[in-house]
Design an enzyme around this catalytic site. Structure first.
Site, PDB file in Angstrom:
ATOM      1  NE  ARG A  86      -2.395   0.218   3.620  1.00  0.00           N
ATOM      2  CZ  ARG A  86      -2.477   1.176   4.730  1.00  0.00           C
ATOM      3  NH1 ARG A  86      -1.626   1.676   5.465  1.00  0.00           N
ATOM      4  NH2 ARG A  86      -3.656   1.835   4.872  1.00  0.00           N
ATOM      5  NE  ARG A 140       2.129  10.059  -5.252  1.00  0.00           N
ATOM      6  CZ  ARG A 140       1.826  10.494  -4.027  1.00  0.00           C
ATOM      7  NH1 ARG A 140       3.000  11.156  -3.607  1.00  0.00           N
ATOM      8  NH2 ARG A 140       0.839  10.472  -3.379  1.00  0.00           N
ATOM      9  NE  ARG A 170       4.947  -4.517  17.048  1.00  0.00           N
ATOM     10  CZ  ARG A 170       5.952  -4.452  17.988  1.00  0.00           C
ATOM     11  NH1 ARG A 170       6.390  -5.561  18.680  1.00  0.00           N
ATOM     12  NH2 ARG A 170       7.049  -3.689  17.834  1.00  0.00           N
ATOM     13  NE  ARG A 215       3.742   7.571  13.568  1.00  0.00           N
ATOM     14  CZ  ARG A 215       2.494   7.188  12.663  1.00  0.00           C
ATOM     15  NH1 ARG A 215       2.748   7.834  11.473  1.00  0.00           N
ATOM     16  NH2 ARG A 215       1.637   6.848  13.319  1.00  0.00           N
ATOM     17  CD  GLU A 275       3.304   6.265  16.646  1.00  0.00           C
ATOM     18  OE1 GLU A 275       2.631   7.200  16.440  1.00  0.00           O
ATOM     19  OE2 GLU A 275       3.232   5.388  15.683  1.00  0.00           O
ATOM     20  CE1 TYR A 292      -3.243   0.410  10.367  1.00  0.00           C
ATOM     21  CE2 TYR A 292      -4.056   0.785   8.125  1.00  0.00           C
ATOM     22  CZ  TYR A 292      -3.419   1.148   9.234  1.00  0.00           C
ATOM     23  OH  TYR A 292      -2.935   2.408   9.381  1.00  0.00           O
ATOM     24  CG  ASP A 343      -6.597   4.071   6.130  1.00  0.00           C
ATOM     25  OD1 ASP A 343      -5.753   3.932   6.900  1.00  0.00           O
ATOM     26  OD2 ASP A 343      -6.149   3.554   5.017  1.00  0.00           O
TER      27      ASP A 343
END
Length: 369
Positions: A172, A176, A249, A280, A300, A348, A350
């Protein structure tokens, strides 16, 4: 006759959307949540005027205009575009992988040369049919990008070697051949003006909500209140772990307020070296173009989930998929319980997918009334 038509366990997006849609039809809903606040993982905590994404950064994005119009009917969204950076040994690289990244790595300006470079690295690796995440990643972007920007971050995030992770996890990730730092390909993107609490408050307006209530500790008593239960908690916990724990996780967050206006100049920087323990750093004010005199950053840290911890990412490997199938067989025998959302479906999602799932379910129910 029971007091409520629906008892909705969990006030995250699935529960809030479900409650809104049923309330709009005149159904009486009670929403409960074991946390002290509503909103699930999209809850924002205000610190010195900054909306801090308490459970990690959430950027709303979708290609579905109906979903976009739906959320905007409850709160205005800003025009935030997610353009994170990656830090590897002190050097910064643009994400997602695009011509800026390739120039930073290889000093190459031509898409044709980039394709040739990646092709050569893929051919050298020799993976015809990738069988794990490492092979899939190298097959997509070559060995340089994999070693510098993927391997360490991914192994930290999942707590497993990349060769032991399924290939679909990396598929995913956008790649580009343009100078475009917008992480998402979706047409619509933004953050609620005033934070995600505004969205949840809008969805739950006029609906009875009780926080600090654990459904599973008071199951018998609470179940008697409503004709139907909408359960958005952990599926295996609902069945008292009959077939064992489904694995996740988890994450640990370290929030810090700083008395100066700008720490890193961007909302998120990923740290891709495995030796750095956090994945991050988030600087929350940039989600809403904040001008506050101070700033809040969050480090995090990924960690293995254990009972009592918050569950974030389902581990959809063969062993967990087998357990999930067993639990879903039990679900079929629950005519008065609706299981929905990330934890109850062990999927999972979004944010736009959670909303779409709730709207699909409520639409199907409407046709039965």
């Amino acid at each position: 006759m029971k007091e409520y038509d629906f008892l909705i366990v969990g006030s995250g997006l699935y529960g809030a959307v479900f409650a809104r849609e049923m309330s709009n039809l005149g159904k009486k809903c009670l929403v409960i949540d074991k946390r002290s606040h509503t909103g699930g993982n999209i809850y924002c905590e205000n610190k010195e005027g900054i909306n801090v994404h308490k459970y990690g950064p959430h950027i709303f994005h979708t290609n579905d205009k109906k979903i976009w119009d739906y959320v905007n009917s409850y709160v205005e969204f800003n025009n935030f575009i997610y353009s994170p950076l990656a830090n590897y040994k002190g050097n910064l690289y643009n994400l997602p992988f695009n011509m800026n990244t390739f120039y930073q790595l290889w000093n190459i300006k031509s898409p044709v040369e980039v394709l040739e470079k990646i092709k050569n690295q893929v051919e050298t690796a020799g993976f015809i049919q990738p069988s794990n995440l490492e092979e899939q990643a190298i097959n997509m972007v070559g060995k340089d990008i994999y070693e510098i920007l993927i391997k360490g971050y991914t192994e930290k995030q999942w707590g497993r070697k990349a060769i032991d992770l399924p290939s679909f996890i990396i598929k995913r990730l956008p790649v580009r051949l343009t100078f475009d730092n917008n992480y998402f390909n979706d047409k619509y993107q933004g953050i609620p003006v005033g934070g995600y609490n505004k969205l949840i408050d809008g969805l739950l307006a006029g609906i009875e909500v009780r926080t600090g209530i654990d459904f599973l500790e008071n199951r018998a008593e609470l179940s008697r209140l409503a004709d139907c239960i909408v359960y958005t908690g952990k599926l295996d916990e609902f069945y008292n772990y009959r077939f064992g724990h489904l694995q996740y996780r988890s994450l640990r967050f370290e929030h810090e307020y700083m008395n100066h206006p700008n720490y890193q100049g961007v909302s998120v920087i990923n740290f891709t070296e495995k030796t750095i323990p956090y994945t991050r750093i988030i600087e929350h004010k940039h989600f809403e173009f904040g001008k506050q005199p101070g700033t809040v950053i969050t480090k995090e840290y990924p960690q293995e989930w254990k009972p009592g911890m918050e569950a974030y990412y389902p581990i959809n490997d063969a062993a967990n998929s087998k357990k999930l199938k067993q639990y879903n067989e039990l679900v079929k025998n629950e005519p008065n319980v609706i299981f929905g959302g990330r934890l109850a479906e062990y999927k999972y999602y979004d944010m736009h997918q959670v909303i779409a799932s709730a709207l699909t379910k409520t639409k199907a129910l409407k046709e039965t009334f």
